[in-house]
Write a protein that holds these residues in place. Structure first.
Motif, mmCIF file in Angstrom:
data_model
loop_
_atom_site.group_PDB
_atom_site.id
_atom_site.type_symbol
_atom_site.label_atom_id
_atom_site.label_comp_id
_atom_site.label_asym_id
_atom_site.label_seq_id
_atom_site.Cartn_x
_atom_site.Cartn_y
_atom_site.Cartn_z
ATOM 1 N N PRO A 18 37.224 83.985 24.013
ATOM 2 C CA PRO A 18 38.324 83.903 25.139
ATOM 3 C C PRO A 18 38.166 84.210 26.453
ATOM 4 O O PRO A 18 39.209 83.870 27.133
ATOM 5 N N ARG A 19 36.994 84.789 26.694
ATOM 6 C CA ARG A 19 36.558 85.064 28.225
ATOM 7 C C ARG A 19 36.168 83.546 28.845
ATOM 8 O O ARG A 19 36.429 83.445 30.184
ATOM 9 N N GLY A 20 35.764 82.535 27.888
ATOM 10 C CA GLY A 20 35.649 81.307 28.388
ATOM 11 C C GLY A 20 36.678 80.350 28.370
ATOM 12 O O GLY A 20 37.858 80.542 28.997
ATOM 13 N N LEU A 21 36.548 79.012 27.552
ATOM 14 C CA LEU A 21 37.484 78.121 27.484
ATOM 15 C C LEU A 21 38.691 78.429 26.257
ATOM 16 O O LEU A 21 39.495 77.683 26.142
ATOM 17 N N ASP A 22 38.106 79.352 25.486
ATOM 18 C CA ASP A 22 38.891 79.762 24.280
ATOM 19 C C ASP A 22 39.575 78.606 23.412
ATOM 20 O O ASP A 22 40.687 78.759 23.441
ATOM 21 N N GLY A 23 38.683 77.593 23.310
ATOM 22 C CA GLY A 23 38.995 76.657 22.512
ATOM 23 C C GLY A 23 39.895 75.612 22.879
ATOM 24 O O GLY A 23 40.522 74.714 21.999
ATOM 25 N N LEU A 24 40.142 75.478 24.394
ATOM 26 C CA LEU A 24 40.975 74.459 24.791
ATOM 27 C C LEU A 24 40.523 72.928 24.613
ATOM 28 O O LEU A 24 41.222 72.044 24.589
ATOM 29 N N VAL A 25 39.180 72.739 24.750
ATOM 30 C CA VAL A 25 38.460 71.515 24.413
ATOM 31 C C VAL A 25 37.367 71.592 23.613
ATOM 32 O O VAL A 25 36.905 72.561 23.432
ATOM 33 N N GLY A 26 37.161 70.221 22.965
ATOM 34 C CA GLY A 26 35.815 70.298 22.348
ATOM 35 C C GLY A 26 34.881 69.723 23.078
ATOM 36 O O GLY A 26 35.019 68.839 23.970
ATOM 37 N N LEU A 27 33.723 69.495 22.417
ATOM 38 C CA LEU A 27 32.557 68.887 23.078
ATOM 39 C C LEU A 27 31.674 68.375 21.961
ATOM 40 O O LEU A 27 31.026 68.835 21.474
ATOM 41 N N PRO A 28 32.022 67.036 22.010
ATOM 42 C CA PRO A 28 31.200 66.187 20.965
ATOM 43 C C PRO A 28 29.777 66.062 21.188
ATOM 44 O O PRO A 28 29.253 66.474 22.430
ATOM 45 N N PRO A 29 29.004 66.012 20.317
ATOM 46 C CA PRO A 29 27.427 65.950 20.321
ATOM 47 C C PRO A 29 26.924 65.157 21.384
ATOM 48 O O PRO A 29 26.037 65.857 22.169
ATOM 49 N N GLU A 30 27.437 63.941 21.850
ATOM 50 C CA GLU A 30 26.789 63.279 22.792
ATOM 51 C C GLU A 30 26.842 63.956 24.008
ATOM 52 O O GLU A 30 26.169 63.591 24.941
ATOM 53 N N SER A 31 28.124 64.331 24.512
ATOM 54 C CA SER A 31 28.331 65.134 25.675
ATOM 55 C C SER A 31 27.491 66.395 25.642
ATOM 56 O O SER A 31 27.067 66.719 26.814
ATOM 57 N N GLU A 32 27.473 67.058 24.600
ATOM 58 C CA GLU A 32 26.600 68.384 24.614
ATOM 59 C C GLU A 32 25.275 68.065 24.959
ATOM 60 O O GLU A 32 24.399 68.669 25.685
#
Length: 451
Positions: A194-208
């Motif tokens: 909740p202090r961060g992005l709080d689930g607003l977006v996802g991060l696919p493996p290739e982007s990670e």
């Protein structure tokens, strides 16, 4: 120097409205248990644990510490964790902007605090290596008398950047570069917390994976890039941070490079073969791919040291010294500055004259030994110092080369089975021409060469 009213107001606003702070600040750990990496510094009873109040005070209270490590490894984070714990008075200075006057003001305030209401002071001094000797000297009385507990942070080797009296009064804690898994954990926490992005977006493996390469073990860089990419994705109405969005945001292409797979070995091989082939431009290209992908700089430095002996040898005797110096520098400074040192060494090795004569020589000698071509050491070369050796004839007949005008004695050194074996066949490339002349001369004077 106490925080001014404007600084205090800004910090208060940040506490009340953390969403306005950068992601790296919002995700700053609140306790030592939330710190990513550096597990070797966080064991029970460690100096950092004691600084946050986990342990006895008084005569065995926490010592001042010097935190040494590359950027983004958590030096400032650890200081802020200490500031939140233990109910101690916390003062932060930066060696970039502070001087002796500010240091003395902090020390005076610390003495008043401990004498007036028994409150200890923790002084966090960032980038202490920027302080002059005189400025560092001003800290000594306070540290020695424990008027303040000093937490000093530096990216430079304290052996050279911190004066000895201050080093001897402090514990040196070395922070290790964060691993890929450390940064991965931090990114995933920032995505859902909740202090961060709080689930607003996802991060696919290739982007990670691309974010991990961009970060290069720097937590702050990883979170800054994640925040920028998340903002771009949300502006586009995307539910995930796609690779193309990430590339656009951080202006860096996702180079195909798997540090644990074929690319790791293929690109490393291409680097060394380009150096061997004296193609400096190709060598720099492959080096850049490894650096950009976050390859361990120590791995690259090791490959360069091997190349200096394997492919250059005595054609340029300085090549190994350059490679070793580069490896030592890399260990001290880390990325991103280490890229300069690795580039320096790569250029020197690629443009050096080449010879594999030293490699062939030791290979041939090892091959003979492994095939059993050895034989006893000639009697006159054996150790004649122990009792009874003279009676066995050990050392008898040995000619001391320094007693002769030319400094070389015509006597047999190799075992009888190998007396005429020649391993080293020097080239006439670069400086090895001088060694070729030396080899011909010495073999002739040893009675093995041609007249």
């Amino acid at each position: 120097m106490e925080p001014d009213l404007f600084t205090a107001a800004a910090e208060e606003r940040q506490e009340k409205d953390p969403a306005g702070a950068p992601l790296a600040v919002r995700m700053r750990p609140r306790t030592l248990d939330e710190v990513v990496g550096q597990r070797h510094l966080l064991v029970p009873g460690s100096p950092l644990r004691r600084l946050v109040g986990e342990g006895p005070a008084g005569p065995v209270g926490p010592s001042s510490v010097i935190l040494w490590g590359p950027p983004g490894t958590g030096k400032t984070t650890l200081a802020h964790v200490v500031s939140r714990a233990g109910g101690k008075r916390f003062v932060e200075l930066s060696a970039i902007t502070a001087g002796v006057k500010e240091v003395r003001a902090v020390i005076d305030g610390a003495r008043r605090a401990v004498g007036g209401y028994g409150k200890e002071t923790v002084l966090f001094l960032d980038e202490i290596h920027r302080f002059s000797k005189a400025q560092q000297d001003s800290l000594l009385p306070a540290v020695e008398n424990r008027w303040v507990t000093l937490i000093a942070a530096t990216t430079e080797n304290p052996s050279f950047s911190v004066i000895s009296p201050l080093s001897s009064r402090s514990l040196l804690l070395t922070l290790e570069p964060l691993t890929g898994d450390d940064v991965r954990d931090l990114l995933r926490r920032a995505l859902t917390d909740p202090r961060g992005l709080d689930g607003l977006v996802g991060l696919p493996p290739e982007s990670e994976e691309h974010l991990l390469r961009i970060a290069g073990g720097d937590a702050r860089r990883a979170l800054t890039a994640l925040e920028a990419a998340a903002g771009a994705a949300l502006a586009k109405g995307e539910a995930e941070i796609g690779l193309s969005t990430l590339e656009e945001t951080v202006d860096r292409a996702a180079v195909a490079y798997d540090r644990d797979g074929d690319q790791h070995y293929d690109v490393a091989s291409a680097l060394i073969k380009s150096i061997r082939g004296s193609d400096v431009d190709a060598a720099l290209h492959y080096l850049a791919r490894m650096v950009d992908a976050g390859e361990d700089p120590r791995f690259i430095a090791r490959r360069l040291m091997i190349s200096a002996s394997e492919d250059i040898g005595l054609a340029d005797p300085n090549a190994l010294s350059i490679a070793v110096a580069a490896a030592q520098a890399v260990a001290m400074i880390g990325f991103p500055e280490a890229a300069l040192t690795l580039g320096h060494a790569t250029i020197a090795l690629a443009l050096a004259p080449k010879s594999n004569a030293a490699t062939v020589a030791i290979g041939a000698a090892l091959d003979d030994v492994r095939r059993g071509r050895t034989g006893p050491v000639p009697r006159h070369l054996r150790d004649g110092h122990y009792q009874g050796a003279q009676a066995l004839g050990h050392g008898h007949g040995y000619v001391y080369p320094h007693d002769l005008p030319e400094g070389i004695a015509e006597q047999q050194y190799a075992p009888e089975a190998l007396r005429d074996r020649e391993y080293y066949a020097p080239t006439r490339h670069g400086a090895e021409a001088r060694y070729a002349d030396a080899v011909e001369w010495t073999r002739r004077h040893l009675g093995r060469g041609r007249d």
